[in-house]
Design an enzyme around this catalytic site. Structure first.
Site, PDB file in Angstrom:
ATOM      1  CB  THR A 205      39.405   3.432  38.329  1.00  0.00           C
ATOM      2  OG1 THR A 205      38.143   4.090  38.544  1.00  0.00           O
ATOM      3  CG2 THR A 205      39.174   2.141  37.565  1.00  0.00           C
ATOM      4  CE  LYS A 206      35.916   7.664  40.978  1.00  0.00           C
ATOM      5  NZ  LYS A 206      35.401   6.574  40.122  1.00  0.00           N
ATOM      6  CG  ASN A 207      43.250  10.082  42.607  1.00  0.00           C
ATOM      7  OD1 ASN A 207      43.275   9.473  41.540  1.00  0.00           O
ATOM      8  ND2 ASN A 207      43.324  11.401  42.684  1.00  0.00           N
TER       9      ASN A 207
END
Length: 405
Positions: A205-207
């Site tokens: 879910t991270k950038n």
């Protein structure tokens, strides 16, 4: 508003159960990763290369991330949790040592402290920024304090100047939890390069994602060498050095390490994700501004804007649902959003609300009133570069419908 390029794996149109939804509109999953064809082809190239473990692409990813963050040393590992744990071991934390951090974080932050055999100590947050309150930190420093772990919550840089001053005054390690803050900067410096260690997560879910993965930044060569050794069982040579094109090399076990290395398959994803970081940040900026504008008159508390001379990574767009204002609870708000096909997140319940920490450490939610209140109200709305304008409008419509306004 600029439309993003179409992802191969994009808005993640998975249907939840009928009991969860009343609409036939495809579900907009919160935090779905942006995986493009270039990412897939890089992974395929690794599979075809015959070398899928830690090797040349991991080294390439480390060097490119080090350059992007203008850091001295970068060590890729298999999770943000591993990055935190190894940094704490490199800081030589001992049983009885205390580490001050925030109640408003994922459990990995304090679990890493516990795995290091030290004791986590909580300091409450600022009610506007949701980051560690430096005054609260100062009140909790004791002769046993050895480190401070600021978490750059939602991508907003912590107030690092007073935290650096406290660390210097009391001879403490400063270990930055940058899981939300890959692109963030504070007074012209990349977060993760201000303290002794900077710990990043590349979770799905991270950038920037490698599926699972992490990175440690440090300016200390000795710390970097020890972390690199610890991440590969405590060996003095990784597999690529032992079995690569330069011929077999014997290894020596230097200390009891861990299996924390990042593989080339994971690093292959990160290489192209990193090249898109700035483009994706600009897309999230557009969505953030749209949310700010369109939600200005709804009965929610919106996130505060970036502080002067800082850069927000814009990882989470968090709103607060106060039942006294909205007439519905946070959980009811989330339920109504889900029924309209829009996913949300809770980042986070405050750590003292969890039974394990109450039993193990004696923490009580009421001792951290700001974090406790925020943890009961907070919702993260979808904000991702794979979202098209129509997706953004779906989120806004769902919010208004959930609030009946």
């Amino acid at each position: 508003m600029l439309e993003p390029s179409s992802p191969v794996i994009g808005p993640a149109l998975a249907e939840p159960s009928a009991s969860e939804r009343s609409s036939n509109v495809p579900f907009l999953v919160f935090g779905a990763p942006q995986i493009l064809e270039e990412d897939i082809q890089e992974v395929v190239a690794v599979l075809r290369s015959g070398w899928i473990g830690t090797g040349p692409r991991t080294s390439q990813f480390e060097e490119q991330f080090r350059t992007y963050r203008r850091a001295s040393q970068a060590i890729a590992v298999n999770s943000g949790t591993a990055a935190l744990h190894l940094s704490m071991i490199a800081a030589n934390l001992q049983p009885g040592d205390e580490v001050i951090t925030t109640p408003m974080t994922f459990c990995a932050t304090v679990n890493a402290v516990l795995h290091s055999e030290a004791t986590p100590v909580l300091a409450d947050i600022n009610s506007r920024t949701l980051n560690l309150d430096p005054w609260q930190v100062e009140q909790r420093i004791t002769p046993r304090t050895r480190a401070i772990v600021p978490v750059h919550f939602a991508g907003r840089p912590c107030e690092m100047a007073p935290l650096v001053a406290l660390a210097q005054k009391h001879n403490l390690f400063l270990i930055e939890d940058c899981a939300h803050a890959i692109e963030a900067e504070y007074h012209g410096r990349a977060v993760g390069t201000i303290g002794d260690f900077g710990c990043f997560s590349f979770y799905a879910t991270k950038n920037l994602t490698t599926g699972e993965g992490g990175m440690v930044l440090t300016s200390d060569v000795d710390h970097a060498e020890r972390i690199r050794c610890l991440a590969t069982h405590g060996l003095n040579a990784g597999a690529w050095n032992r079995f690569g094109g330069n011929g077999f090399r014997h290894y020596e076990v230097l200390e009891c390490g861990f299996k924390y290395n990042l593989t080339d398959m994971q690093a292959a994803l990160g290489i192209h994700q990193l090249r898109r970081c700035e483009t994706n940040w600009r897309r999230r900026s557009e969505i953030w501004r749209t949310y700010d504008s369109e939600l200005a008159n709804v009965p929610l508390t919106l996130p505060v804007g970036p502080a002067a001379n800082t850069r927000h990574a814009l990882h989470l767009y968090t709103v607060l649902v106060d039942v006294a204002v909205t007439g519905i609870s946070r959980d009811e708000f989330l339920s109504r959003m889900t029924s309209q096909g829009v996913g949300g997140g809770v980042h986070y319940l405050s750590l003292p609300q969890h039974d394990f920490y109450q039993r193990r450490l004696g923490w009580r939610p009421e001792d951290y009133p700001v974090s406790h209140r925020i943890g009961q109200q907070i919702v993260s709305l979808p904000i991702s570069p794979h979202m098209k304008d129509a997706d953004v409008q779906r989120v806004l419509s769902a919010v208004r419908q959930a609030l009946r306004c």
